[in-house]
Write an enzyme that holds these catalytic residues in place. Structure first.
Site, mmCIF file in Angstrom:
data_model
loop_
_atom_site.group_PDB
_atom_site.id
_atom_site.type_symbol
_atom_site.label_atom_id
_atom_site.label_comp_id
_atom_site.label_asym_id
_atom_site.label_seq_id
_atom_site.Cartn_x
_atom_site.Cartn_y
_atom_site.Cartn_z
ATOM 1 N N HIS A 5 -7.330 96.440 -1.400
ATOM 2 C CA HIS A 5 -6.103 96.844 -2.103
ATOM 3 C C HIS A 5 -6.388 98.172 -2.806
ATOM 4 O O HIS A 5 -7.528 98.430 -3.212
ATOM 5 C CB HIS A 5 -5.769 95.748 -3.121
ATOM 6 C CG HIS A 5 -4.487 95.932 -3.862
ATOM 7 N ND1 HIS A 5 -4.359 96.773 -4.945
ATOM 8 C CD2 HIS A 5 -3.263 95.367 -3.688
ATOM 9 C CE1 HIS A 5 -3.117 96.706 -5.406
ATOM 10 N NE2 HIS A 5 -2.435 95.858 -4.669
ATOM 11 N N ASP A 25 -13.065 91.591 -6.114
ATOM 12 C CA ASP A 25 -11.649 91.589 -6.447
ATOM 13 C C ASP A 25 -11.131 90.188 -6.126
ATOM 14 O O ASP A 25 -10.943 89.829 -4.962
ATOM 15 C CB ASP A 25 -10.931 92.664 -5.614
ATOM 16 C CG ASP A 25 -9.425 92.630 -5.825
ATOM 17 O OD1 ASP A 25 -8.927 91.742 -6.551
ATOM 18 O OD2 ASP A 25 -8.735 93.502 -5.253
ATOM 19 N N GLN A 83 -6.515 87.652 -5.134
ATOM 20 C CA GLN A 83 -5.844 86.731 -4.206
ATOM 21 C C GLN A 83 -6.626 85.439 -3.983
ATOM 22 O O GLN A 83 -6.183 84.592 -3.205
ATOM 23 C CB GLN A 83 -5.606 87.423 -2.852
ATOM 24 C CG GLN A 83 -4.671 88.609 -2.899
ATOM 25 C CD GLN A 83 -3.218 88.243 -3.246
ATOM 26 O OE1 GLN A 83 -2.834 87.067 -3.256
ATOM 27 N NE2 GLN A 83 -2.419 89.245 -3.538
ATOM 28 N N LYS A 140 -0.446 86.135 -10.761
ATOM 29 C CA LYS A 140 -0.460 85.593 -9.399
ATOM 30 C C LYS A 140 -0.893 84.127 -9.399
ATOM 31 O O LYS A 140 -0.972 83.495 -8.354
ATOM 32 C CB LYS A 140 -1.418 86.390 -8.509
ATOM 33 C CG LYS A 140 -0.969 87.835 -8.267
ATOM 34 C CD LYS A 140 -1.897 88.523 -7.291
ATOM 35 C CE LYS A 140 -1.813 90.026 -7.335
ATOM 36 N NZ LYS A 140 -0.602 90.563 -6.729
ATOM 37 N N CYS A 167 0.143 97.998 -0.680
ATOM 38 C CA CYS A 167 -0.918 98.687 -1.441
ATOM 39 C C CYS A 167 -2.246 98.645 -0.699
ATOM 40 O O CYS A 167 -3.304 98.416 -1.303
ATOM 41 C CB CYS A 167 -1.088 98.097 -2.840
ATOM 42 S SG CYS A 167 0.369 98.262 -3.837
HETATM 43 N N1 7TS Z 1 -6.234 93.226 -5.633
HETATM 44 C C1 7TS Z 1 -5.568 92.524 -4.696
HETATM 45 C C2 7TS Z 1 -6.324 91.896 -3.564
HETATM 46 C C3 7TS Z 1 -4.183 92.366 -4.795
HETATM 47 O O1 7TS Z 1 -3.544 91.674 -3.862
HETATM 48 C C4 7TS Z 1 -3.511 92.960 -5.889
HETATM 49 C C5 7TS Z 1 -2.021 92.893 -6.005
HETATM 50 C C6 7TS Z 1 -4.265 93.655 -6.844
HETATM 51 C C7 7TS Z 1 -5.620 93.776 -6.675
HETATM 52 C C8 7TS Z 1 -3.648 94.280 -8.032
HETATM 53 O O2 7TS Z 1 -3.225 93.303 -8.934
HETATM 54 P P1 7TS Z 1 -2.434 93.720 -10.252
HETATM 55 O O3 7TS Z 1 -1.979 92.417 -10.814
HETATM 56 O O4 7TS Z 1 -3.395 94.429 -11.129
HETATM 57 O O5 7TS Z 1 -1.292 94.582 -9.796
HETATM 58 N N2 7TS Z 1 -1.371 92.662 -4.797
HETATM 59 C C9 7TS Z 1 -0.045 92.742 -4.545
HETATM 60 C C10 7TS Z 1 0.495 92.448 -3.292
HETATM 61 O O6 7TS Z 1 -0.145 92.066 -2.330
HETATM 62 N N3 7TS Z 1 1.823 92.640 -3.330
HETATM 63 O O7 7TS Z 1 2.150 93.043 -4.556
HETATM 64 C C11 7TS Z 1 1.005 93.125 -5.319
#
Ligand code: 7TS
Length: 405
Positions: free
Chosen positions: A121, A198, A201, A224, A361
């Site tokens: 990501h 990371d 997910q 999430k 992303c």
């Molecule tokens: N890493 C992964 C693997 C992600 O899927 C996401 C967000 C992030 C980091 C960033 O997370 P945040 O909460 O700091 O924004 N992924 C997604 C997605 O797949 N669709 O919208 C956001």
């Protein structure tokens, strides 16, 4: 708890969108929130809203207990050794940026390497690009196999004794790939590099044990995993965090402030400048209680079943391209004929079905897949097989619609 009881915890699911029952298949972007989390936030604001760590008054003490109690829940949830290793952040993105700016900028120098993969990501790409740019280090990518998995031989070939940091996602938000993090960590350590994971997910969907993974840093977001937006976690091994400088400075993180020099509080507070995300942490604590009540193993098994069912059904539709391996986490990313994924998502939305379309992303991965965008359906504990059937019917309808235009 059966699926109907689980769904009853999520009031948002019980509504119609465009005249149809809502089918929410976008939990990888953000999950819905159970009543327990909504009520924890509302109770905090209604009954004990107060700043933490400062006052001695009763509400302040209650808020501090709630905030620090949530930290202990997170510690237990990911099996960290100490609460000092749990830093509250705004989300996974902020957590990864802290590692890059604090650990990265001090420990990486010209000629060193930072290793990531093609499936990361942007939150796990750009912070490292910045470190590489500033320090003169090289950013290297572990290639992917045809099916969107990582082969350990490629990790062995990419990571060298010049590698200082390896940073990899546990679960891909596009391919659903579940990466062999424990083995990758071993390779990183063998080469003297630190391992950053990371976990955005993975943490919502499977039991995580950071001590078993033996990673050095682990980042995730609360929103999430049934928690509120604006709260996330950076786990780091104590001995590493102790030697790192904060990246934000101000109130709450100091021990003593002089005119020219100041000293920092001990871990974890030296990384939490300013009034912290009190309500967010309390909400995340409630989300953890909720997930643990249902059981992470049960959640993972449920999503696995849904993903396999969706794969089976979707692969029978002519013109479908499905990305990622067969053994995967609870999401399916696809394209159908040459219909633009935004059009797919728009037709599905008219049916009340929420999926995501775009590059998710993950533009380096889109480049690797040789597409500019895809559609993605992602599942969580509240989704049902009946909803997968509706998705399949919606996609067939999309296909029909676009074959006639
Ligand atoms: N890493 C992964 C693997 C992600 O899927 C996401 C967000 C992030 C980091 C960033 O997370 P945040 O909460 O700091 O924004 N992924 C997604 C997605 O797949 N669709 O919208 C956001």
């Amino acid at each position: 708890m059966n699926i109907h009881d689980i769904r009853a915890h999520f009031p948002i699911l019980n509504q119609q969108v465009n005249g149809n029952d809502l089918v929410y298949l976008d939990s990888a972007a953000t999950s819905q929130k159970p009543l327990a989390v909504i009520e924890a936030l509302s109770t905090y604001y209604k009954e004990y809203n107060s700043n933490v760590h400062r006052g001695v008054h009763t509400l302040g003490t209650k808020a501090t207990d709630g905030y620090e109690g949530a930290r202990e829940k997170v510690r237990r949830f990911i099996n960290a050794k100490s609460m000092q290793e749990i830093i509250f952040t705004r989300g996974a993105t902020t957590a990864l940026n802290i590692v890059a700016q604090s650990y990265g900028l001090t420990n990486v120098k010209e000629g060193d390497e930072i290793v990531i993969t093609y499936m990361e990501h942007h939150a796990n790409v750009i912070p490292w690009q910045q470190v590489a740019k500033i320090t003169g280090a090289t950013l290297k990518y572990i290639p992917l196999q045809e099916d969107g998995t990582i082969a350990l031989k490629d990790v062995e070939e990419t990571v060298t004794s010049n590698t200082k940091i390896v940073s990899v996602m546990l679960v891909s938000n596009v391919l659903g790939t579940i990466n062999p993090i424990k083995e990758i960590t071993e390779i990183a350590h063998k080469n003297g590099a630190v391992m950053v994971v990371d976990g955005a997910q993975s943490t919502p969907h499977m039991k995580i044990d950071v001590r078993d993974l033996d990673c050095d840093f682990y980042a995730f977001s609360g929103h999430k995993m049934c928690g509120p937006t604006g709260i996330g976690v950076l786990y780091g091994k104590k001995q590493l965090l102790e030697n790192m400088e904060p990246v934000e400075f101000g109130g709450e993180m100091i021990d003593f402030v002089g005119l020219q020099e100041s000293t920092w509080k001990e871990l974890p507070w030296k990384f939490e400048a300013g009034t912290p995300i009190i309500a967010g942490a309390i909400g995340l604590g409630a989300a953890i209680d909720f997930l643990e009540d249902i059981g992470l193993d049960a959640i993972e098994a449920h999503e696995h079943k849904l993903a396999q069912y969706a794969l089976e059904q979707l692969s029978q539709i002519d013109g479908m391209t499905i990305y990622g391996p067969k053994h995967r986490a609870g999401l399916v990313t696809f394209n159908i004929d040459d219909v633009h994924p935004h059009d797919v998502a728009t037709v599905l939305d008219a049916e009340g079905i929420a999926v995501r379309a775009g590059h998710h992303c993950a533009q380096p991965l889109m480049k690797w897949l040789k597409v500019s965008a895809t559609a993605r359906a992602s599942f969580y504990l509240y989704n049902t097989e009946e909803e997968v059937d509706k998705l399949v019917a919606g996609i067939k309808k999309t296909k029909e619609y676009f074959s006639n235009v």
